[in-house]
Design an enzyme around this catalytic site. Structure first.
Site, PDB file in Angstrom:
ATOM      1  N   LEU A  64      31.100 -60.360  24.098  1.00 28.02           N
ATOM      2  CA  LEU A  64      30.400 -61.472  23.485  1.00 28.02           C
ATOM      3  C   LEU A  64      29.399 -60.280  22.661  1.00 28.02           C
ATOM      4  CD1 LEU A  64      29.007 -63.720  26.110  1.00 28.02           C
ATOM      5  CD2 LEU A  64      30.220 -64.334  24.032  1.00 28.02           C
ATOM      6  N   PRO A  65      28.717 -60.870  21.248  1.00 33.99           N
ATOM      7  CA  PRO A  65      28.339 -60.076  20.334  1.00 33.99           C
ATOM      8  C   PRO A  65      26.947 -59.352  20.482  1.00 33.99           C
ATOM      9  CG  PRO A  65      28.333 -62.250  19.837  1.00 33.99           C
ATOM     10  CD  PRO A  65      28.999 -62.393  20.885  1.00 33.99           C
ATOM     11  N   THR A  94      29.741 -54.404  25.294  1.00 33.88           N
ATOM     12  CA  THR A  94      28.682 -53.228  25.140  1.00 33.88           C
ATOM     13  C   THR A  94      27.558 -53.772  25.311  1.00 33.88           C
ATOM     14  OG1 THR A  94      30.365 -52.113  23.905  1.00 33.88           O
ATOM     15  CG2 THR A  94      28.234 -50.976  24.028  1.00 33.88           C
ATOM     16  N   LYS A 169      30.128 -45.985  28.047  1.00 37.88           N
ATOM     17  CA  LYS A 169      30.576 -46.477  26.758  1.00 37.88           C
ATOM     18  C   LYS A 169      29.727 -46.071  25.664  1.00 37.88           C
ATOM     19  CE  LYS A 169      32.006 -49.480  23.630  1.00 37.88           C
ATOM     20  NZ  LYS A 169      32.971 -49.394  22.886  1.00 37.88           N
TER      21      LYS A 169
HETATM   22  P1  NAD Z   1      33.096 -60.869  17.405  1.00 39.49           P
HETATM   23  O1  NAD Z   1      31.681 -61.189  17.005  1.00 39.49           O
HETATM   24  O2  NAD Z   1      34.120 -60.784  16.804  1.00 39.49           O
HETATM   25  O3  NAD Z   1      33.449 -62.048  18.757  1.00 39.49           O
HETATM   26  C1  NAD Z   1      32.222 -62.532  19.554  1.00 39.49           C
HETATM   27  C2  NAD Z   1      32.800 -64.089  19.999  1.00 39.49           C
HETATM   28  O4  NAD Z   1      31.852 -64.646  20.803  1.00 39.49           O
HETATM   29  C3  NAD Z   1      32.892 -64.934  18.626  1.00 39.49           C
HETATM   30  O5  NAD Z   1      34.252 -65.642  18.540  1.00 39.49           O
HETATM   31  C4  NAD Z   1      31.763 -66.113  18.992  1.00 39.49           C
HETATM   32  O6  NAD Z   1      32.032 -67.138  18.149  1.00 39.49           O
HETATM   33  C5  NAD Z   1      31.788 -65.968  20.345  1.00 39.49           C
HETATM   34  N1  NAD Z   1      30.217 -66.408  21.044  1.00 39.49           N
HETATM   35  C6  NAD Z   1      29.220 -66.082  20.357  1.00 39.49           C
HETATM   36  N2  NAD Z   1      28.089 -66.702  21.125  1.00 39.49           N
HETATM   37  C7  NAD Z   1      28.936 -67.432  21.915  1.00 39.49           C
HETATM   38  C8  NAD Z   1      28.331 -68.208  23.109  1.00 39.49           C
HETATM   39  N3  NAD Z   1      27.149 -68.378  23.256  1.00 39.49           N
HETATM   40  N4  NAD Z   1      29.264 -68.938  23.896  1.00 39.49           N
HETATM   41  C9  NAD Z   1      30.690 -68.615  23.466  1.00 39.49           C
HETATM   42  N5  NAD Z   1      31.151 -67.831  22.838  1.00 39.49           N
HETATM   43  C10 NAD Z   1      30.003 -67.291  21.959  1.00 39.49           C
HETATM   44  O7  NAD Z   1      32.525 -59.558  18.381  1.00 39.49           O
HETATM   45  P2  NAD Z   1      33.738 -58.504  18.670  1.00 39.49           P
HETATM   46  O8  NAD Z   1      34.019 -57.348  17.884  1.00 39.49           O
HETATM   47  O9  NAD Z   1      34.822 -59.163  19.651  1.00 39.49           O
HETATM   48  O10 NAD Z   1      32.728 -57.602  19.808  1.00 39.49           O
HETATM   49  C11 NAD Z   1      32.722 -58.152  21.177  1.00 39.49           C
HETATM   50  C12 NAD Z   1      32.070 -57.105  22.167  1.00 39.49           C
HETATM   51  O11 NAD Z   1      32.887 -56.087  22.244  1.00 39.49           O
HETATM   52  C13 NAD Z   1      30.692 -56.454  21.523  1.00 39.49           C
HETATM   53  O12 NAD Z   1      29.723 -56.262  22.734  1.00 39.49           O
HETATM   54  C14 NAD Z   1      31.221 -55.267  21.036  1.00 39.49           C
HETATM   55  O13 NAD Z   1      30.333 -54.227  20.856  1.00 39.49           O
HETATM   56  C15 NAD Z   1      32.160 -55.073  21.865  1.00 39.49           C
HETATM   57  N6  NAD Z   1      33.333 -54.086  21.191  1.00 39.49           N
HETATM   58  C16 NAD Z   1      34.019 -54.426  19.969  1.00 39.49           C
HETATM   59  C17 NAD Z   1      34.949 -53.658  19.252  1.00 39.49           C
HETATM   60  C18 NAD Z   1      35.506 -53.848  18.012  1.00 39.49           C
HETATM   61  O14 NAD Z   1      36.247 -53.018  17.602  1.00 39.49           O
HETATM   62  N7  NAD Z   1      35.378 -55.148  17.421  1.00 39.49           N
HETATM   63  C19 NAD Z   1      35.326 -52.540  20.178  1.00 39.49           C
HETATM   64  C20 NAD Z   1      34.878 -51.987  21.519  1.00 39.49           C
HETATM   65  C21 NAD Z   1      33.972 -53.042  22.006  1.00 39.49           C
END
Ligand code: NAD
Length: 297
Positions: A64-65, A94, A169
């Site tokens: 989640l974001p 994270t 991390k």
């Molecule tokens: P993102 O914003 O692409 O995806 C988040 C998803 O969560 C979305 O599909 C959104 O619709 C969903 N969401 C939001 N609120 C919600 C709720 N209340 N109920 C259900 N679903 C909900 O984010 P991401 O890039 O996939 O990152 C997710 C996590 O992973 C973060 O903590 C980020 O820091 C970590 N991360 C990301 C990357 C990267 O390269 N993108 C790499 C490593 C770690």
């Protein structure tokens, strides 16, 4: 095994796809319907809500974001704690260690074991299953889900206390953020001096300055001017802020981190939370009055 997966975004989308393809029975939920449809077409089962996921399976993963959303999904009014079947909660987001410790406490009171499991390696790593997977929590619980975690990449057990994998991390992402910031300034200096930015990356990658900005982020998203690496600006700034506050709480020197943090805050203000994090290079370009684009083609 039966796994619930909540948050099917840039990372959660490909990670849950890999679980389905590896033969796990995956129940998915996301706030976006289109993200759910992509997964159900591949064979996942759609849940109606967060709590519905926790009613159906013992192991629930989340990606989640933001910290707020993560806490609400886990321990909020309609969160996982409302579910009847859930036994373990594996958070792939994270969040930093303090948020992880707080959530673990609430989950424990409901008899739910938390495994902190942040990942590194970006969208490409999530797609290929080559992520660094950092896990902390009771060892036997991590072992229980190890086969599923190995679908994402290489699993590193970081310790039995809540938050330990999160600290790991944050250290990693601070280095990633620093590499991007410092590489942008280094390459801007070279371009100002008349060097070709492509050549600069080639030389740096054959030399001692090599880092993930010069090997991947610049060649894939900055030099071609696509700025579409797949990691949001808001997420990168979240991680830098978390590193700063965690390091501050330990009272350790953070002179480099503070300077890096200022540049990321400036990039966030200029390009907005929805921009790709590689747009930090544009902030440096603006200050230096140069463009770091490929001259090829
Ligand atoms: P993102 O914003 O692409 O995806 C988040 C998803 O969560 C979305 O599909 C959104 O619709 C969903 N969401 C939001 N609120 C919600 C709720 N209340 N109920 C259900 N679903 C909900 O984010 P991401 O890039 O996939 O990152 C997710 C996590 O992973 C973060 O903590 C980020 O820091 C970590 N991360 C990301 C990357 C990267 O390269 N993108 C790499 C490593 C770690």
């Amino acid at each position: 095994m039966e796994i619930g997966f909540i948050g099917l975004g840039n990372m959660g989308g490909p990670m849950s796809r890999r679980l389905v393809e590896a033969g796990h029975q995956v129940t998915v939920f996301d706030a976006r319907k289109d993200a759910m449809e992509t997964l159900t077409k591949l064979g996942a089962t759609a849940a109606r809500s967060v709590a519905d996921v926790a009613d159906r399976v013992e192991t629930v993963m989340t990606s989640l974001p933001s910290l707020d959303i993560g806490f609400q999904v886990a321990a909020g009014e309609n969160g996982l704690i409302r579910g009847n079947r859930i036994k373990r909660y594996v958070d792939l987001s994270t969040t930093g260690s303090r948020a992880a410790i707080k959530t673990a406490e609430v989950m424990k009171q409901r008899g739910i074991i938390q495994i902190d499991c942040p990942v590194s390696g970006g969208v490409a790593g999530a797609e290929k299953g080559t992520l660094a997977v950092m896990a902390s929590g009771p060892k036997e619980e991590v072992e229980h889900v190890r086969s599923a975690l190995e679908v994402f990449g290489k699993v590193f057990y970081c310790g039995d206390q809540p938050g330990m994998a999160q600290s790991m991390k944050l250290a990693n992402n601070f280095l990633s953020a620093t590499g991007m910031a410092a590489s942008s300034e280094a390459i801007a200096m070279g371009v100002k001096a008349g060097l070709d930015p492509n050549l600069m990356c080639d030389v740096i990658n054959a030399g001692s300055g090599m880092n993930t900005a010069t090997t991947q982020k610049f060649p894939r998203a900055v030099l071609p001017g696509t700025f579409d690496y797949g990691f949001g600006m808001a997420l990168m700034v979240k991680d830098v802020r978390l590193f700063l506050s965690e390091a501050e709480s330990f009272g350790i020197p953070i002179e480099v981190a503070q300077a890096v943090g200022r540049l990321w805050e400036k990039a966030l203000a200029e390009h907005g939370p929805e921009s790709d994090f590689t747009e930090l290079a544009k902030t440096v370009e603006k200050g230096a009055n140069v463009q770091m684009r490929s001259k090829k083609k």
